[in-house]
Every structure is written in C-alpha cells, then in structure tokens.
Design a protein around this motif. Structure first.
Motif, mmCIF file in Angstrom:
data_model
loop_
_atom_site.group_PDB
_atom_site.id
_atom_site.type_symbol
_atom_site.label_atom_id
_atom_site.label_comp_id
_atom_site.label_asym_id
_atom_site.label_seq_id
_atom_site.Cartn_x
_atom_site.Cartn_y
_atom_site.Cartn_z
ATOM 1 N N VAL A 1 1.059 -1.160 -0.081
ATOM 2 C CA VAL A 1 -0.082 -0.110 -0.058
ATOM 3 C C VAL A 1 0.886 1.255 -0.087
ATOM 4 C CG1 VAL A 1 -1.779 -0.940 1.065
ATOM 5 C CG2 VAL A 1 -0.375 0.114 2.401
ATOM 6 N N LYS A 2 2.122 1.114 -0.229
ATOM 7 C CA LYS A 2 3.114 2.051 -0.412
ATOM 8 C C LYS A 2 3.120 3.172 0.717
ATOM 9 C CE LYS A 2 2.931 2.077 -5.337
ATOM 10 N NZ LYS A 2 2.188 0.819 -5.456
ATOM 11 N N LEU A 3 3.399 2.528 1.957
ATOM 12 C CA LEU A 3 3.370 3.302 3.311
ATOM 13 C C LEU A 3 4.990 3.589 3.312
ATOM 14 C CD1 LEU A 3 1.061 1.577 5.958
ATOM 15 C CD2 LEU A 3 0.869 3.546 4.270
ATOM 16 N N PRO A 4 5.097 5.064 3.814
ATOM 17 C CA PRO A 4 6.498 5.263 4.381
ATOM 18 C C PRO A 4 6.998 4.651 5.672
ATOM 19 C CG PRO A 4 5.076 7.113 4.540
ATOM 20 C CD PRO A 4 4.403 6.327 4.090
ATOM 21 N N ALA A 5 8.005 4.972 6.088
ATOM 22 C CA ALA A 5 8.431 4.570 7.373
ATOM 23 C C ALA A 5 7.273 5.233 8.407
ATOM 24 C CB ALA A 5 9.725 5.107 7.729
ATOM 25 N N CYS A 6 6.796 4.536 9.406
ATOM 26 C CA CYS A 6 5.645 4.919 10.078
ATOM 27 C C CYS A 6 6.058 4.982 11.615
ATOM 28 C CB CYS A 6 4.379 3.724 9.854
ATOM 29 S SG CYS A 6 3.811 3.898 8.549
ATOM 30 N N ILE A 7 5.281 5.694 12.225
ATOM 31 C CA ILE A 7 5.177 5.487 13.657
ATOM 32 C C ILE A 7 4.389 4.439 14.036
ATOM 33 C CG2 ILE A 7 4.443 6.713 16.044
ATOM 34 C CD1 ILE A 7 5.699 9.074 15.207
ATOM 35 N N ILE A 8 4.831 3.528 14.980
ATOM 36 C CA ILE A 8 3.959 2.151 15.155
ATOM 37 C C ILE A 8 3.420 2.555 16.311
ATOM 38 C CG2 ILE A 8 4.020 -0.258 15.399
ATOM 39 C CD1 ILE A 8 4.823 0.629 12.584
ATOM 40 N N PHE A 9 2.118 2.145 16.671
ATOM 41 C CA PHE A 9 1.098 2.298 17.584
ATOM 42 C C PHE A 9 0.806 0.915 17.797
ATOM 43 C CE2 PHE A 9 -1.916 4.525 20.386
ATOM 44 C CZ PHE A 9 -2.190 3.574 21.247
ATOM 45 N N GLY A 10 1.485 0.166 19.004
ATOM 46 C CA GLY A 10 1.183 -1.159 18.907
ATOM 47 C C GLY A 10 0.497 -1.405 20.589
ATOM 48 N N LEU A 11 -0.459 -2.325 20.606
ATOM 49 C CA LEU A 11 -1.339 -2.496 21.768
ATOM 50 C C LEU A 11 -1.138 -4.154 22.124
ATOM 51 C CD1 LEU A 11 -3.198 -1.833 24.495
ATOM 52 C CD2 LEU A 11 -4.987 -2.013 22.604
ATOM 53 N N SER A 12 -0.608 -4.470 23.284
ATOM 54 C CA SER A 12 -0.538 -5.726 23.571
ATOM 55 C C SER A 12 0.334 -6.656 22.527
ATOM 56 C CB SER A 12 -1.824 -6.261 24.070
ATOM 57 O OG SER A 12 -1.765 -7.829 24.421
ATOM 58 N N LEU A 13 -0.515 -7.555 21.854
ATOM 59 C CA LEU A 13 0.241 -8.209 20.723
ATOM 60 C C LEU A 13 1.061 -7.290 19.818
ATOM 61 C CD1 LEU A 13 0.811 -10.687 19.012
ATOM 62 C CD2 LEU A 13 -1.495 -10.470 17.963
ATOM 63 N N GLY A 14 0.297 -6.191 19.485
ATOM 64 C CA GLY A 14 0.769 -5.287 18.576
ATOM 65 C C GLY A 14 2.154 -4.700 19.079
ATOM 66 N N THR A 15 2.385 -4.744 20.118
ATOM 67 C CA THR A 15 3.610 -4.173 20.824
ATOM 68 C C THR A 15 4.971 -5.299 20.207
ATOM 69 O OG1 THR A 15 3.737 -5.342 22.886
ATOM 70 C CG2 THR A 15 2.707 -2.804 22.649
ATOM 71 N N ILE A 16 4.312 -6.558 20.136
ATOM 72 C CA ILE A 16 5.478 -7.624 20.130
ATOM 73 C C ILE A 16 5.755 -7.451 18.476
ATOM 74 C CG2 ILE A 16 5.426 -10.331 19.810
ATOM 75 C CD1 ILE A 16 3.709 -10.803 22.076
ATOM 76 N N ILE A 17 4.700 -7.298 17.630
ATOM 77 C CA ILE A 17 4.862 -7.247 16.121
ATOM 78 C C ILE A 17 5.795 -5.920 16.073
ATOM 79 C CG2 ILE A 17 4.058 -7.369 14.028
ATOM 80 C CD1 ILE A 17 3.608 -9.961 16.114
ATOM 81 N N GLY A 18 5.434 -4.703 16.617
ATOM 82 C CA GLY A 18 6.127 -3.389 16.397
ATOM 83 C C GLY A 18 7.495 -3.559 16.585
ATOM 84 N N LEU A 19 7.794 -4.165 17.809
ATOM 85 C CA LEU A 19 9.278 -4.258 18.195
ATOM 86 C C LEU A 19 9.848 -5.290 17.389
ATOM 87 C CD1 LEU A 19 8.985 -4.982 22.070
ATOM 88 C CD2 LEU A 19 10.222 -3.364 20.915
ATOM 89 N N GLN A 20 9.443 -6.284 16.659
ATOM 90 C CA GLN A 20 10.007 -6.991 15.819
ATOM 91 C C GLN A 20 10.234 -6.368 14.356
ATOM 92 O OE1 GLN A 20 11.448 -10.221 16.639
ATOM 93 N NE2 GLN A 20 12.559 -9.738 14.557
ATOM 94 N N LEU A 21 9.060 -5.576 13.995
ATOM 95 C CA LEU A 21 9.383 -4.982 12.770
ATOM 96 C C LEU A 21 10.222 -4.133 12.811
ATOM 97 C CD1 LEU A 21 7.799 -4.317 10.028
ATOM 98 C CD2 LEU A 21 6.542 -2.515 11.436
ATOM 99 N N ALA A 22 10.684 -3.333 13.763
ATOM 100 C CA ALA A 22 11.599 -2.466 13.927
ATOM 101 C C ALA A 22 12.977 -3.013 14.003
ATOM 102 C CB ALA A 22 11.700 -1.663 15.272
ATOM 103 N N LEU A 23 13.135 -4.478 14.416
ATOM 104 C CA LEU A 23 14.454 -5.202 14.436
ATOM 105 C C LEU A 23 14.627 -5.742 13.018
ATOM 106 C CD1 LEU A 23 14.132 -6.763 17.925
ATOM 107 C CD2 LEU A 23 15.796 -5.015 17.204
ATOM 108 N N SER A 24 13.545 -6.138 12.591
ATOM 109 C CA SER A 24 13.751 -6.980 11.107
ATOM 110 C C SER A 24 13.629 -5.985 9.838
ATOM 111 C CB SER A 24 12.646 -8.161 10.967
ATOM 112 O OG SER A 24 12.657 -8.858 12.077
ATOM 113 N N HIS A 25 13.027 -4.787 10.196
ATOM 114 C CA HIS A 25 12.697 -4.078 8.967
ATOM 115 C C HIS A 25 12.720 -2.661 9.642
ATOM 116 C CE1 HIS A 25 11.369 -7.389 6.165
ATOM 117 N NE2 HIS A 25 10.646 -7.652 7.355
ATOM 118 N N PRO A 26 14.166 -2.136 9.917
ATOM 119 C CA PRO A 26 14.100 -0.595 10.850
ATOM 120 C C PRO A 26 13.612 0.350 9.789
ATOM 121 C CG PRO A 26 16.202 -1.862 10.374
ATOM 122 C CD PRO A 26 15.222 -2.959 10.025
ATOM 123 N N GLU A 27 13.805 0.336 8.403
ATOM 124 C CA GLU A 27 13.779 1.028 7.498
ATOM 125 C C GLU A 27 12.210 1.486 7.423
ATOM 126 O OE1 GLU A 27 12.918 -2.477 5.244
ATOM 127 O OE2 GLU A 27 14.303 -2.024 6.704
#
Length: 352
Positions: A102-128
């Motif tokens: 969907v052609k998103l730029p680098a985003c601020i990730i708002f994660g809640l509970s499970l979303g925090t797990i995925i947000g942290l991993q996204l920042a590690l696996s895909h920091p860009e």
C-alpha cells in the motif's frame, strides 16, 4: 463485520488478503495517505482487530495525521492460511509486505499488547519501515506461567463451544469472560461489549472446527513461545524513538513486568520514555484513550521532520471508519458509556 479496503499481498508463506483502513484529515475512507503528513500504523491486540482504534481514528488531535490500521492474519476480515510456523518474526514480515503493497513510508507504530510484540520485531527486522515505536502495555519479555496457562484455558474453552450441533451460549460467555478479564479487568462497558460482539461474530466464522490450530498459533503460541531479546539485538533499537506506556491496573502485567524489559533496554544502551496510565487495564488505549491520545500526538510531533503540522481546529469532529459497524451491534456515543463494571455478561452473541 468491519470491512475496509483490501489488498492482496504475496507474503513469504503465500497470498494474504489484508483488510485495512486509511484515514486522513480530509477523508475517513481514504485510498492513500497524504505524503506531506506523518503516518501512524496501528497494530491491534489479539482477539480484536481494527475497530480497537475507534477512539484514535475519531480524535481531532490525531486526525491531523495519516492513520492506518490493518487486520493481521487470522484476525478481523483479513483472509489467508496461517502457515505451519507463524511467530513474531513471520508476523512482522507480513506487516512489512503490507506496507510495501500500500506504499506506506516509514511509520510511527502504535502497538497494543500483541501489537507491541509485532512492532518491536518490525523495528528489528525492517528498521527502514519504522520511524518510532509507541507501545501500550508492551510485551517485551516472557510471560509468567499463570498467564500462559490462562491463554491456553481460553483456547480450550473456545474449542468446547463447538461441541455439538449448536454453540452453547453459557460456554461462549465463559470463554469471553476470560479474555475480558485479562484485557479489561472484567469491565463490561458499552464499548467493550461492542468490540467483543464484533470480534465474536468474526471469530466464530474464522476459528471454527478445522481452524482451531490457527487460533492456537495467533492467540496463544505467539505469546507463550517467545523469549527475551539478547542485548545485542535490543541495541539495534538505539536510534528508534521509543515510548512505553504502562497501564497501572493491568492485572496480568504489573509494573514489575515492564521494569524487567526497561532494564534490558537500558543495559543495551537503548533510550526510551515511560508513561504510567492511571486506572487503565491491559487494553488501556481502548478504555483510557483520553489519557493516551495526547501523549501520542506529542510523540508524533516531536519526531516529525517534515512540513509544519496543521493545528487542531476548534470544535472539529471526525468519525472513525468503524463507527457504522459498531452502531449496528449496539454501540452508543462515548458520553453514554459509563465505564462501570457489570455482572451481566449475556448479550455478547449477535448474528453475523
């Protein structure tokens, strides 16, 4: 039940049709973001889906930005097969693939509970893909065994719902009560009831006999199979703006739990801000949005390097893209929602 736009994405494990929503200052149901504004990507908790973000998507202080949410695999209206191996790494890869589609730029990730797990991993696996992490009820380390046991009990109770030709309402209420206790401390206000009704209608269709394993992987194993990150891995977050919000009345994850994670971050040289949300349960961004949203708006503004941001217009009002579906299952305006606890756990069953 809450249908947005859809996009077919070729992930590492096959095609997934993601259900997603984009809201901009001008358009509640936008097709694309405004490239002159910061973009927030919302990653929902387990069991619920995008409608979790109603009180963020209708907030004038946040609708100055691009707001994007997606239903993750095995949640909401997203369609696709859950692969044999599907943990936080695979889920983060899926989110990155969605962002590309969907052609998103680098985003601020708002994660809640499970979303925090995925947000942290996204920042590690895909920091860009990540310009900042704003994490409510962050799950950065292993859970206590009694929490893991509770998740397995909810899954086992879910399977019991389908014994026989009809779904037993008593078993459904018991199953829902376990999740509501963990997420909301048993609070049964109108908003909680609405979200549970939406989630239950979707879940009965998605996690019926033959798909119990998908529910196990995405609502139990994703939590119970996790291990803490080592210091070298956490150090990769040192340049990522990071805010951690602890909900003071979180019965499953007290302050001491988060302090283990903050100690790990500190030892790895990662900077962060910590906020305490008084009175909030685990899913605090749903029940206490009036305390969390201002902090989110400031976080976005503080870490935006683009054009000057628009101000909040006086008396401005916005609808969320979830409102119509929510009203169909009984939601009322928040001014009618007392937030008081209730012993009445009936009326969660609705026709889909």
């Amino acid at each position: 039940m809450v249908q947005g736009r859809s996009v077919d994405v070729e992930t590492a494990h096959g095609r997934v049709q993601f259900n997603y929503f984009i809201s901009t200052p001008q358009d509640t149901f936008a097709q694309e973001i405004d490239p002159q504004l910061p973009t927030l990507l919302f990653l929902h908790p387990a069991w619920l889906a995008s409608s979790s973000w109603h009180f963020q998507f209708n907030d004038p202080s946040l609708r100055r930005f691009n707001l994007v949410s997606l239903d993750m695999l095995s949640h909401g209206k997203t369609k696709g097969d859950v692969p044999e191996v599907y943990g936080q790494v695979e889920m983060a890869h899926d989110v990155a693939a969605f962002m590309e589609a969907v052609k998103l730029p680098a985003c601020i990730i708002f994660g809640l509970s499970l979303g925090t797990i995925i947000g942290l991993q996204l920042a590690l696996s895909h920091p860009e893909k990540v310009s900042g992490l704003f994490l409510v009820s962050p799950l950065g380390t292993e859970e206590a065994e009694y929490i893991q046991a509770g998740r397995r009990e909810i899954w086992n109770t879910w399977r019991e719902m389908f014994v026989g030709s009809d779904i037993e309402e008593e078993t459904t209420i018991h199953c829902m009560s376990g999740g509501i206790q963990l997420a909301f401390n048993g609070l049964a206000c109108n908003m909680v009831r609405t979200l549970v009704r939406i989630a239950l209608a979707d879940s009965i269709q998605r996690w019926g006999p033959g798909n119990f394993d998908a529910k196990l992987k995405t609502t139990v194993n994703i939590f119970t199979d996790r291990k803490s990150y080592d210091p070298q891995t956490l150090a990769q977050l040192s340049s990522t703006p990071l805010a951690l919000l602890h909900c003071s009345e979180d019965i499953a994850f007290p302050r001491e739990y988060m302090e283990v994670f903050t100690s790990q971050l500190g030892a790895a040289g990662v900077g962060f801000d910590v906020h305490e949300i008084p009175g909030a349960p685990h899913f605090g961004s749903i029940t206490h949005s009036q305390l969390i949203n201002p902090s989110l708006a400031r976080f976005v503004a503080n870490h935006w390097n683009g054009p000057e941001l628009p101000g909040v217009e006086a008396n401005s009002e916005f609808k969320s893209p979830f409102e119509e579906a929510m009203r169909k299952v009984g939601w009322k305006d928040e001014k009618d929602d007392s937030g008081e606890e209730s012993d009445d756990n009936s009326s969660f069953l609705v026709s889909s």
